[in-house]
Scaffold this active site. Sequence first.
Site, short mmCIF file in Angstrom:
data_model
loop_
_atom_site.label_atom_id
_atom_site.label_comp_id
_atom_site.label_asym_id
_atom_site.label_seq_id
_atom_site.Cartn_x
_atom_site.Cartn_y
_atom_site.Cartn_z
N ARG A 68 0.84 -1.21 0.00
CA ARG A 68 0.00 0.00 0.00
C ARG A 68 0.87 1.25 0.00
O ARG A 68 2.06 1.21 0.33
CB ARG A 68 -0.91 0.01 1.23
CG ARG A 68 -0.14 0.07 2.53
CD ARG A 68 -0.91 0.65 3.70
NE ARG A 68 -0.13 0.56 4.93
CZ ARG A 68 0.84 1.39 5.27
NH1 ARG A 68 1.19 2.38 4.47
NH2 ARG A 68 1.48 1.25 6.41
N GLY A 69 0.25 2.38 -0.31
CA GLY A 69 0.97 3.64 -0.23
C GLY A 69 1.21 4.04 1.21
O GLY A 69 0.59 3.53 2.14
N GLY A 153 -6.99 0.40 2.50
CA GLY A 153 -8.02 1.38 2.81
C GLY A 153 -7.74 2.29 3.99
O GLY A 153 -6.78 3.06 3.98
N CYS A 171 3.26 7.33 10.05
CA CYS A 171 3.25 7.91 8.69
C CYS A 171 4.47 8.77 8.41
O CYS A 171 4.48 9.57 7.48
CB CYS A 171 1.97 8.70 8.46
SG CYS A 171 0.48 7.72 8.71
#
Length: 205
Positions: A68-69, A153, A171
């Site tokens: 995923r990003g 998601g 993050c």
Amino acid sequence: MTEWLISNQLIDYNCAVKSMEEKIQQIHNNSADELVWLLQHPPLYTAGISATADDIVEKLFPIYKTGRGGKHTYHGPGQRIIYLMLNLKKRNKCDIKLYIRDLSKWIINVLKQFNILGEFREDRIGIWVNHNGVEKKIAAFGIRLRKWVTYHGIALNVFPDLSHYKGIIPCGLQGYGVTSMEELGVKVPLSELDDILKKEFYKIF
């Protein structure tokens, strides 16, 4: 048609990814409906395609590399994981930025039902709230697309153990915290939240 699946047990991360990959292939082949999967994981960290070792402070839980990003994030009990397998091509919405904006509107509208003001930031993906004068993330986004079918998601913090985040720089963003609905004074069962998620989903998607 969009199918909804709610898993009440904790789902192993690798098993979840395998299930998503199988499902999106079926969706692409028109042999399965779209799916929104609501679940929880046992405590773990995931490392997105932009993750670096510098974001690991202390390895408190297993780390899973994922396609995923994004960078590192935490998943665990009390967090509502929302995996969306949607066919953007069939929806005539082949635009990743638009998809992220739609996800953001959806979660902001859900939080509004609980009197929580969530906000979107152009330079910081996810949903943010102002908590005692400090911007904190309440929902993290990590998405991937294959042939314009989405997977992975959202992770919405409902009542997780926020101390579990101390093992990473969430993050990769220094100077920002994380929060939860519970920390903001909202105690809600996942079943009630799920009903709101479903209702608000159809207003956007």
